[in-house]
Design a protein around this motif. Structure first.
Motif: not given
Length: 162
Positions: A69-85
């Motif tokens: 739910a938040d932007l982190t370095a890890a969230s910017m490095q991957a893709h979760d096709p079902d992610g809500p963000s």
């Protein structure tokens, strides 16, 4: 709004122009590389929207989905096709197309695309201080300083609920 602009999802061969626009828009220590942009299009082709005028790409918004739910370095490095963000990595408008409303129109088209994806609850991005007002006009709320370090200048996190 830029007259005659149309919007579509990115295709693989768009990456050459996108990489050129990215390199012209961001400092070298912040611009996504050709390979990074290509990887994002392969991972998440419907998470990148290009703006075209006379069949030439004049801008794009590129992102990937995340479970966070938040932007982190890890969230910017991957893709979760079902992610809500939907994490926005780049918002780029060619120099000759700036100050004509294209950036806001492109973000609006991107939001429409995000809704069409299904399951996206929010758009997240980081920006420099001087662009906060622009993103507020696009409906984003300022969260505060970002923990992400990318380049030498500080970043600020913004979000928009869908």
């Amino acid at each position: 709004m830029t007259v005659g602009a149309r919007y579509r999802s990115a295709a693989g061969d768009d990456v050459v122009t996108m990489a050129d626009l990215e390199a012209a828009a961001y400092p070298a220590d912040e611009a996504a590389t050709f390979d990074t942009l290509r990887r994002r299009i392969v991972w998440a082709p419907r998470c990148t929207v290009v703006a075209l005028v006379d069949d030439a790409i004049v801008g794009f918004v590129c992102g990937t989905r995340s479970a966070s739910a938040d932007l982190t370095a890890a969230s910017m490095q991957a893709h979760d096709p079902d992610g809500p963000s939907l994490c926005i990595h780049s918002v780029v408008v060619a120099a000759q197309a700036r100050r004509q409303g294209l950036g806001l129109a492109l973000l609006s088209a991107y939001e429409d695309q995000a809704r069409a994806l299904g399951g996206v609850e929010r758009l997240l991005l980081i920006t420099k201080d001087h662009l906060i007002r622009f993103y507020r006009r696009a409906g984003f709320d300022l969260v505060g300083p970002s923990s992400i370090v990318h380049g030498r200048d500080p970043w600020f996190e913004m979000r928009k609920g869908l």
